[in-house]
Write an enzyme that holds these catalytic residues in place. Structure first.
Site, short mmCIF file in Angstrom:
data_model
loop_
_atom_site.label_atom_id
_atom_site.label_comp_id
_atom_site.label_asym_id
_atom_site.label_seq_id
_atom_site.Cartn_x
_atom_site.Cartn_y
_atom_site.Cartn_z
N GLU A 55 0.83 -1.21 0.00
CA GLU A 55 0.00 0.00 0.00
C GLU A 55 0.87 1.27 0.00
O GLU A 55 0.55 2.25 -0.67
CB GLU A 55 -0.92 0.01 1.22
CG GLU A 55 -1.91 -1.15 1.26
CD GLU A 55 -1.38 -2.35 2.03
OE1 GLU A 55 -2.20 -3.03 2.67
OE2 GLU A 55 -0.16 -2.63 1.99
N CYS A 89 -0.66 0.19 7.56
CA CYS A 89 -1.09 0.61 6.23
C CYS A 89 -2.54 1.11 6.25
O CYS A 89 -2.92 1.95 5.43
CB CYS A 89 -0.94 -0.53 5.24
SG CYS A 89 0.79 -0.96 4.89
N ARG A 189 12.98 -24.11 -4.91
CA ARG A 189 13.74 -23.95 -3.67
C ARG A 189 13.82 -22.49 -3.25
O ARG A 189 13.67 -22.15 -2.08
CB ARG A 189 15.16 -24.50 -3.83
CG ARG A 189 15.29 -26.01 -3.89
CD ARG A 189 16.77 -26.39 -4.07
NE ARG A 189 16.95 -27.84 -4.13
CZ ARG A 189 18.14 -28.43 -4.26
NH1 ARG A 189 19.24 -27.69 -4.36
NH2 ARG A 189 18.22 -29.75 -4.30
N ASP A 205 23.69 -38.84 -1.46
CA ASP A 205 23.69 -37.83 -2.53
C ASP A 205 24.68 -36.70 -2.28
O ASP A 205 25.04 -35.99 -3.21
CB ASP A 205 22.29 -37.23 -2.70
CG ASP A 205 21.30 -38.21 -3.32
OD1 ASP A 205 21.71 -39.32 -3.68
OD2 ASP A 205 20.11 -37.85 -3.43
N GLU A 286 12.74 -32.69 0.31
CA GLU A 286 13.30 -33.35 -0.87
C GLU A 286 13.71 -34.80 -0.63
O GLU A 286 14.46 -35.36 -1.39
CB GLU A 286 14.49 -32.54 -1.41
CG GLU A 286 14.08 -31.26 -2.10
CD GLU A 286 15.03 -30.84 -3.22
OE1 GLU A 286 15.94 -31.62 -3.55
OE2 GLU A 286 14.86 -29.74 -3.74
N LEU A 292 10.11 -38.87 3.17
CA LEU A 292 8.87 -38.51 2.48
C LEU A 292 7.71 -39.34 2.98
O LEU A 292 6.63 -38.82 3.28
CB LEU A 292 9.04 -38.68 0.97
CG LEU A 292 9.94 -37.65 0.27
CD1 LEU A 292 10.37 -38.16 -1.11
CD2 LEU A 292 9.24 -36.30 0.15
N SER A 294 7.43 -40.81 5.84
CA SER A 294 7.12 -40.48 7.24
C SER A 294 6.23 -39.24 7.31
O SER A 294 5.32 -39.18 8.15
CB SER A 294 8.40 -40.28 8.05
OG SER A 294 9.13 -39.15 7.62
#
Length: 345
Positions: A55, A89, A189, A205, A286, A292, A294
């Protein structure tokens, strides 16, 4: 103004709001359009946390301030009514005697939550709420989840082969998706506050979890390492990006590297509670498959983004499966990307 005109101007305000994605958390992304006699005379959006709100930027962009008293402001979220990093604002709009303010969504933050609307109406401003509210909820899903569910917005992301595997039997997952898809993942990301992996992903990885393939802010790195077995030579321990190690053994804090001890009971829920206290509004999970799954089993997810490749592994570690509403599906230069929303939680 007709409802069609209201929707068109609010759509423009949404476009402006999205420009702040990844730069304003824990604040919401907000856009504002000021209209006089059917013509846009001012525009603004919240560009960076701690800097002027949408604003303020919109009002400052108006060349002839005398027009404001006969103008309508379209704002994607209820104007703030409290002193935070910047002044309220709502007070600003009242001081310029705007004729009307059209708002997409009421602000769920307890220090606002209707107070901004009250201040506007008390100051003689006509207020309309609900124009474009569904789109407003979507673009500020992180903000609404954080304040209404008292936890970050959780996005699960993985890539899987055409035959349904997330990695080979030796945990190798390079590369399932194509280069274009990997750049898209880096863009995603940059839009989130934090990024999370488990012990196996960190170990096998050796990711950096940076935004090296995209311009933007690096999310805070979150690592689940319950037994503290990860080697300190891994990229995640290079202290280049703030990193949190969630474990069962110790609390410790150094430069860009912090260990946070949690109880093993409801471990994931405890992580989300800790992130809420730290004002971290979103988590990009990731993987790998264990982490994932869980999150899925705990019902702790809002959205899944799944890259489906034409590659095949024949055997390996099965990809997770989620039940939800398919929100979108699109081609990513040969990969298919499914966006799935959790409608159960």
């Amino acid at each position: 103004m007709s409802i069609q005109e209201d929707i068109a101007f609010m759509d423009r305000a949404f476009q402006l709001a999205l420009k702040g994605t990844g730069n304003v958390s824990p604040n919401p992304i907000v856009g504002c359009v000021i209209v006089h006699d059917g013509k846009v005379i001012g525009e603004g959006w919240h560009k960076k946390y701690g800097e002027p709100h949408a604003e303020v930027n919109a009002v400052n962009s108006v060349e002839d301030k005398s027009l404001l008293s006969n103008s309508t402001a379209y704002v994607t979220l209820e104007p703030c009514a409290h002193f935070g990093k910047t002044p309220p604002c709502a007070d600003l709009l009242v001081s310029h005697r705007l004729k009307k303010v059209v708002i997409a969504n009421r602000d769920p933050f307890e220090l606002v939550d209707g107070t901004g609307i009250y201040k506007l109406e008390k100051g003689g401003v006509e207020v309309v709420v609900g124009v474009g509210q569904e789109k407003g909820l979507e673009i500020n899903k992180r903000f609404f989840t954080y304040h209404q569910k008292k936890r970050p917005y959780i996005i699960l992301k993985w890539a899987q082969t055409a035959d349904g595997f997330i990695a080979r039997e030796n945990y190798d997952s390079k590369w399932i998706s194509n280069e274009y898809s990997r750049k898209l993942a880096h863009k995603w990301r940059a839009e989130e506050d934090s990024i999370l992996v488990g012990t196996n992903t960190a170990l096998y990885d050796n990711p950096s979890l940076s935004v090296r393939d995209w311009r933007g802010n690096h999310p805070i790195r979150l690592v689940i390492d319950k037994s503290l077995k990860l080697d300190k030579s891994l990229n995640l321990f290079d202290r280049s990006i703030p990193t949190l190690i969630y474990n069962l053994s110790k609390d410790d804090k150094g430069q860009n590297l912090e260990y946070k001890k949690l109880d093993n009971n409801k471990f994931l829920e405890s992580i989300m509670g800790d992130l809420y206290e730290r004002k971290i509004g979103s988590v990009f999970v990731e993987g790998g498959a264990g982490v994932l799954n869980s999150f899925i089993e705990a019902g702790l997810w809002d959205e899944a983004r799944v890259f489906k490749s034409s590659n095949e592994f024949q055997k390996g570690i099965l990809a997770p499966r989620v039940e939800g509403r398919l929100e979108n599906s699109f081609d990513s230069k040969g990969d298919i990307v499914d966006i799935i929303k959790n409608v159960q939680y």
